[in-house]
Design a protein around this motif. Structure first.
Motif, PDB file in Angstrom:
ATOM      1  N   UNK A 113       0.865  -1.204  -0.097  1.00 12.78           N
ATOM      2  CA  UNK A 113      -0.135  -0.115  -0.056  1.00 12.78           C
ATOM      3  C   UNK A 113       0.824   1.166   0.144  1.00 12.78           C
ATOM      4  N   UNK A 114       0.837   1.950  -1.115  1.00 17.41           N
ATOM      5  CA  UNK A 114       1.634   3.275  -1.282  1.00 17.41           C
ATOM      6  C   UNK A 114       1.143   4.171  -0.237  1.00 17.41           C
ATOM      7  N   UNK A 115       1.755   4.820   0.694  1.00 19.48           N
ATOM      8  CA  UNK A 115       1.252   5.636   1.967  1.00 19.48           C
ATOM      9  C   UNK A 115       1.717   6.791   1.532  1.00 19.48           C
ATOM     10  N   UNK A 116       3.102   7.208   0.976  1.00 19.34           N
ATOM     11  CA  UNK A 116       3.566   8.332   0.450  1.00 19.34           C
ATOM     12  C   UNK A 116       4.425   8.444  -0.713  1.00 19.34           C
ATOM     13  N   UNK A 117       4.259   9.272  -1.547  1.00 16.12           N
ATOM     14  CA  UNK A 117       5.325   9.307  -2.764  1.00 16.12           C
ATOM     15  C   UNK A 117       5.647  10.593  -3.063  1.00 16.12           C
ATOM     16  N   UNK A 118       6.770  11.071  -2.981  1.00 10.22           N
ATOM     17  CA  UNK A 118       7.461  12.161  -3.572  1.00 10.22           C
ATOM     18  C   UNK A 118       8.394  12.346  -4.747  1.00 10.22           C
ATOM     19  N   UNK A 119       8.294  12.682  -5.629  1.00  9.02           N
ATOM     20  CA  UNK A 119       8.903  12.511  -6.999  1.00  9.02           C
ATOM     21  C   UNK A 119       9.437  13.858  -7.400  1.00  9.02           C
ATOM     22  N   UNK A 120      10.606  13.590  -8.191  1.00 11.63           N
ATOM     23  CA  UNK A 120      11.064  14.955  -8.887  1.00 11.63           C
ATOM     24  C   UNK A 120      11.546  14.340 -10.331  1.00 11.63           C
ATOM     25  N   UNK A 121      12.009  15.429 -11.148  1.00  7.91           N
ATOM     26  CA  UNK A 121      12.457  15.404 -12.488  1.00  7.91           C
ATOM     27  C   UNK A 121      13.683  16.201 -12.420  1.00  7.91           C
ATOM     28  N   UNK A 122      14.811  15.734 -12.354  1.00  5.93           N
ATOM     29  CA  UNK A 122      16.161  16.157 -12.741  1.00  5.93           C
ATOM     30  C   UNK A 122      17.109  15.897 -13.627  1.00  5.93           C
ATOM     31  N   UNK A 123      18.145  16.629 -14.023  1.00  8.49           N
ATOM     32  CA  UNK A 123      19.377  16.138 -15.002  1.00  8.49           C
ATOM     33  C   UNK A 123      20.406  15.525 -14.327  1.00  8.49           C
ATOM     34  N   UNK A 124      20.930  14.369 -14.972  1.00  7.90           N
ATOM     35  CA  UNK A 124      22.039  13.856 -14.288  1.00  7.90           C
ATOM     36  C   UNK A 124      23.261  14.899 -14.608  1.00  7.90           C
ATOM     37  N   UNK A 125      24.168  14.843 -13.555  1.00 12.20           N
ATOM     38  CA  UNK A 125      25.233  15.758 -13.287  1.00 12.20           C
ATOM     39  C   UNK A 125      25.910  15.833 -14.618  1.00 12.20           C
ATOM     40  N   UNK A 126      26.432  14.558 -15.166  1.00  7.33           N
ATOM     41  CA  UNK A 126      27.423  14.600 -16.213  1.00  7.33           C
ATOM     42  C   UNK A 126      26.991  14.654 -17.528  1.00  7.33           C
ATOM     43  N   UNK A 127      25.959  13.782 -17.624  1.00  6.46           N
ATOM     44  CA  UNK A 127      25.319  13.596 -19.111  1.00  6.46           C
ATOM     45  C   UNK A 127      24.242  14.596 -19.413  1.00  6.46           C
ATOM     46  N   UNK A 128      23.716  15.148 -18.513  1.00  7.28           N
ATOM     47  CA  UNK A 128      22.256  15.852 -18.734  1.00  7.28           C
ATOM     48  C   UNK A 128      21.121  14.955 -18.890  1.00  7.28           C
TER      49      UNK A 128
END
Length: 165
Positions: A113-128
């Motif tokens: 049972x998913x109680x909490x989900x926090x997500x984000x969208x980022x760029x990888x440091x070296x490859x982008x």
């Protein structure tokens, strides 16, 4: 004691949390748990407030009267004890369409049972390269934790899963 679960969205503006917390304080409520976020010019969140039965109706009326504030308020029972394990997983993968559906489907199919989900969208440091990152709290039967982790790890070669309890 009643527990109010308040979900809301509003155009972001200074003082919104102050307005909410003042309403709670005026009605002798106790701000229990919250998750508040600024998203593309809006302010949205979920709050749990403990308040006496005598103050509940007045507090609900006060919150619903806040100008340009869309909310839904439900009355809940206080947390019940559980025989399940709560685990926290951190996920990192190359971003792709449908990744949240894949993850939530595995959790559901493994009896979690998913109680909490926090997500984000980022760029990888070296490859982008675009990365999906998430932190999830899951309630799952103690004897199925390993199966859940194995199922998540088998979703994709690039999916990294870190677990804590």
């Amino acid at each position: 004691m009643n527990h109010l679960i308040i979900s809301f969205i509003s155009q972001d503006r200074p003082g919104l949390v102050d307005t909410l917390s003042n309403a709670v304080s005026q009605h002798q409520g106790n701000w229990q748990t919250s998750s508040l976020h600024h998203l593309s010019g809006y302010f949205a969140g979920v709050i749990e407030i403990a308040v006496s039965a005598e103050q509940t109706s007045d507090l609900i009326d006060k919150i619903q009267s806040i100008e340009d504030f869309k909310c839904q308020i439900e009355t809940a029972n206080a947390n019940q004890t559980t025989t399940h394990a709560d685990i926290v997983i951190e996920l990192t993968a190359n971003d792709r369409s449908g990744i949240v559906q894949e993850i939530s489907s595995v959790i559901h199919n493994q009896g979690g049972n998913l109680l909490k989900l926090v997500s984000s969208h980022d760029s990888a440091p070296h490859s982008g390269q675009e990365l999906f990152k998430a932190k999830a709290t899951i309630s799952v039967a103690e004897n199925t934790v390993d199966d859940l982790i194995n199922a998540l790890e088998s979703l994709a070669d690039d999916l990294m899963v870190d677990i804590s309890r």
